[in-house]
Every structure is written in structure tokens, then in C-alpha cells.
Design an enzyme around this catalytic site. Structure first.
Site, PDB file in Angstrom:
ATOM      1  N   ASN A 146     104.581  92.429  75.088  1.00  0.00           N
ATOM      2  CA  ASN A 146     103.978  94.251  75.266  1.00  0.00           C
ATOM      3  C   ASN A 146     103.879  94.234  76.786  1.00  0.00           C
ATOM      4  OD1 ASN A 146     103.312  97.162  75.687  1.00  0.00           O
ATOM      5  ND2 ASN A 146     100.968  96.707  76.259  1.00  0.00           N
ATOM      6  N   GLY A 147     105.023  95.515  76.716  1.00  0.00           N
ATOM      7  CA  GLY A 147     105.122  94.859  78.677  1.00  0.00           C
ATOM      8  C   GLY A 147     106.567  95.245  79.082  1.00  0.00           C
ATOM      9  N   GLU A 148     107.328  95.005  80.010  1.00  0.00           N
ATOM     10  CA  GLU A 148     108.047  95.354  81.366  1.00  0.00           C
ATOM     11  C   GLU A 148     108.616  94.390  82.153  1.00  0.00           C
ATOM     12  OE1 GLU A 148     111.639  98.569  82.757  1.00  0.00           O
ATOM     13  OE2 GLU A 148     109.568  99.520  82.612  1.00  0.00           O
ATOM     14  N   CYS A 160     103.088  99.763  74.106  1.00  0.00           N
ATOM     15  CA  CYS A 160     103.373  98.916  72.869  1.00  0.00           C
ATOM     16  C   CYS A 160     102.210  98.809  72.288  1.00  0.00           C
ATOM     17  CB  CYS A 160     104.347  98.015  72.339  1.00  0.00           C
ATOM     18  SG  CYS A 160     106.795  98.737  73.297  1.00  0.00           S
ATOM     19  N   LEU A 165     106.938 101.291  71.388  1.00  0.00           N
ATOM     20  CA  LEU A 165     107.735 102.213  72.133  1.00  0.00           C
ATOM     21  C   LEU A 165     108.911 102.324  73.428  1.00  0.00           C
ATOM     22  CD1 LEU A 165     107.185 105.118  72.985  1.00  0.00           C
ATOM     23  CD2 LEU A 165     105.707 104.328  75.347  1.00  0.00           C
TER      24      LEU A 165
END
Length: 350
Positions: A72-74, A2, A48
Site C-alpha cells: 500500500n503506497g507510492e 489501498c 485503488l
């Protein structure tokens, strides 16, 4: 991936909207903006969708309207943190959004939330109650975050390109960073190739005061890696092998946590082959794998044959992507532009 962007000190949302559009390629699934005109705070992101496709919308704003996040990330341990936070009384709106876990974790634990996160991340939270922006980057530095601060305007972005829309920038060359590139083939954090931009270092956080415009940095990446400060392993070789195997399995399991299909970039080397072997045991259907190969006279470094052997061994659905050197020459301008600053590893990424 993202993309996140934001500005403080610029009236109106036109600049942040331009910045967000510039990073459309990072998140074609969804986009959003957030504004707090009282302090001229504007945040935006492109998403995304990977986890919680239906309810992980961003920017995400708390029910009390005192906090907003772009992320942004996981977060791989988000399910465990969600359970802990729920037991403490936090009421979740999303199904299993890791963005909401970070936001509610900050609301509950403040800046120490980063010490609890296992994952790859770059995020910025607007904390209205404390009149500040708080941002952080994962300890491995997987997710990037670039900052600009000239005393009047503060801006951040997942990429360098969107920051070209920030008014008043000098774009002056950072000669120290250029020296790093010529020595290391990349520019080392916190410097960038531009004098008026810096990277947030791996494991580093920042606090930007909306009251007086001060910008402070803090954080110790080693503190965020508990395994790095454990005592020396003193058990047998067999125990070491078992522990390494278990950690690899746990790591791959977390990295493949997704609500969309998972694929693997497969070279002919040991690392990606090991990841594929472990991942293939965790899925009921075959995994798609991809390998890049360069045609022509450079066949001595072409790993397609080795990758194909590994794919056949585990039964993956294998795809070979072949390029010619002429393709590289044709794409060179776009490839360089996509990097933002000099980086010798650009071709495989492109």
C-alpha cells in the site's frame, strides 16, 4: 489508498477473505489473494489504482515463485530505482509498477531496500527462500500497519477493523494507550487502544519467522531521512530560500505522479496554498480543488472565503463542500467506527 491484510497460523482462507472484504472501501478497483498452505500463509489486498493501472496487480508474485508482496503506497523514486535494478540485470514484467520495484528491490538488496525508498508505504513480503515475512512502514508513518501476534497466530492489516475476524483475540483495553489519547488526542505508536494489537512505528520494519514464530522489530527512521543528518546549512539566506523552493517543487512533483487525475484539498492556510501554487505550474490543465466548510454559528473558523481567493488566483476548478452540525451528529457512529481507535482529528478526515 489501498489496503493489505494477511494471516499466518490459520487454516484456510476464510478469515483473510473476511478481512479483505472489510477493507473494500480502501480499494474498490481490484482485489486479490495469495496462499502458501505449507506454512498457512494467506495474503490479500484491495487496490485503488493510481500508478500502472493495467499491470500493477496484487498480490504480486515473482517469476521464480519464491517471493510475494502486498503493498500500500507510492514510491516516488520508483523510476530511478527501476533503472538501477534493470542495469543490475532485473527483468521487469510490468510497465511502471512501483509494487514490482519494491519486490525486485527486496530480491536484489534484501531488507536494506527500505533505505532506498522515497515515498509513503506499508508492505509485507513473503520470502519463501528464507521462510519469513518481512514488512515495513515509511519513515513518516503516513501508511498504517497494525499487527497481532499471540504466539500461534500472526496477522496484519492496514486497518484495525479487519483484525476483528482473527480468532482468539481478547479485545482488552490498553490503559496506557487510553492515557496517551487523553493527553495527546491520539494513541502513540507502537501501542493501540487494544492490548493485543500494535502499530508498526514510522520507519520500523519487522521480520516474522515462519520456522519458529519469532517476531523481531528493527529500523531507525532518522537513517531513512538523509536530510535530517546533514550538516548545518551555512550559506546565505538567499541560497537557503532557493534550496527550500527547489525541494518544495521536487516534493510536489513527486507527490503528483499519477496515472489518474490529481486533486488538492485546499484550506485557507499557507501549506495547502503553497502546494496548489506549485502544482498548478506543473499541469497543462486546471487542477480541481476542494474545500470543506461548516455552516451555522462556527463561521469564525470557516476558511472557504480564503480558499476561494487562492483558487481564483491560480485558476483551479474549485468545489466547496458544505456540512451542517446536524450532518455530523447523524454520521457520528459511522465516523467513529471508521477510525478503528480514538482520534481527535476524525471529523476533517471523515
Amino acid at each position: 489508498m489501498c489496503g493489505i491484510v494477511g494471516t499466518v497460523g490459520i487454516q484456510g482462507s476464510s478469515v483473510v477473505n473476511q478481512m479483505n472484504y472489510q477493507q473494500f472501501h480502501r480499494g474498490p478497483d481490484e482485489g486479490g489473494t495469495y496462499s502458501y498452505p505449507a506454512h498457512s500463509v494467506f495474503l490479500a489486498m484491495r487496490r485503488l489504482s493510481i500508478v500502472d493501472l493495467s499491470s500493477g496487480h496484487q498480490p504480486m508474485i515473482s517469476e521464480c515463485k519464491k517471493y510475494a508482496i502486498v503493498y500500500n503506497g507510492e514510491i516516488f523514486n520508483a523510476p530511478e530505482l527501476r533503472t538501477t535494478l534493470a542495469a543490475l540485470g532485473e527483468k521487469f514484467i510490468s510497465d511502471h509498477s512501483d509494487t514490482e520495484v519494491v519486490l525486485r528491490g527486496y530480491m536484489r538488496w534484501g531488507r536494506s531496500i527500505v533505505e532506498r525508498l522515497n515515498g509513503m508505504f506499508a508492505f509485507v513480503i513473503h520470502d519463501i527462500q528464507n521462510s519469513c515475512l518481512f514488512g515495513s512502514r515509511d519513515p513518516s508513518g503516513i501508511k498504517p500497519l497494525y499487527l497481532h501476534n499471540n504466539g500461534k497466530v500472526f496477522a496484519f492489516s492496514s486497518e484495525i477493523e479487519p483484525l476483528k475476524f482473527v480468532p482468539g483475540r481478547s479485545f482488552a483495553l490498553n490503559r496506557s494507550a487510553l492515557s496517551h489519547y487523553l493527553s495527546l488526542q491520539y494513541t502513540a505508536s507502537p501501542e493501540t487502544i487494544f492490548d493485543d494489537l500494535r502499530k508498526l512505528k514510522p520507519g520500523e520494519s519487522f521480520l516474522y519467522s515462519l520456522a519458529d514464530g519469532t517476531l523481531d522489530f528493527f529500523g531507525d527512521p532518522f537513517k531513512l531521512f538523509p536530510a535530517a543528518i546533514e550538516k548545518r546549512f551555512s550559506r546565505s539566506y538567499a541560497d537557503a530560500v532557493d534550496q527550500l523552493d527547489q525541494r518544495l517543487v521536487d516534493s510536489v512533483k513527486r507527490w503528483t505522479m499519477s496515472d489518474v487525475p490529481v486533486g488538492i484539498s485546499l484550506s485557507g492556510g499557507i501549506d495547502s496554498a503553497l502546494i496548489l501554487a506549485i502544482a498548478s505550474r506543473q499541469f497543462n490543465s486546471p487542477i480541481h480543488t476542494w474545500t470543506l466548510g461548516v455552516n451555522g454559528q462556527h463561521n469564525d473558523v470557516d476558511e472557504r472565503s480564503l480558499a476561494s481567493l487562492m483558487a481564483k488566483e491560480v485558476g483551479s476548478i474549485h468545489h466547496e463542500v458544505s456540512i451542517d452540525l446536524a450532518d455530523v451528529a447523524e454520521d457520528i457512529d459511522a465516523m467513529v467506527a471508521s477510525l478503528g481507535e480514538p482520534y481527535a482529528g476524525g471529523l476533517p478526515s471523515w
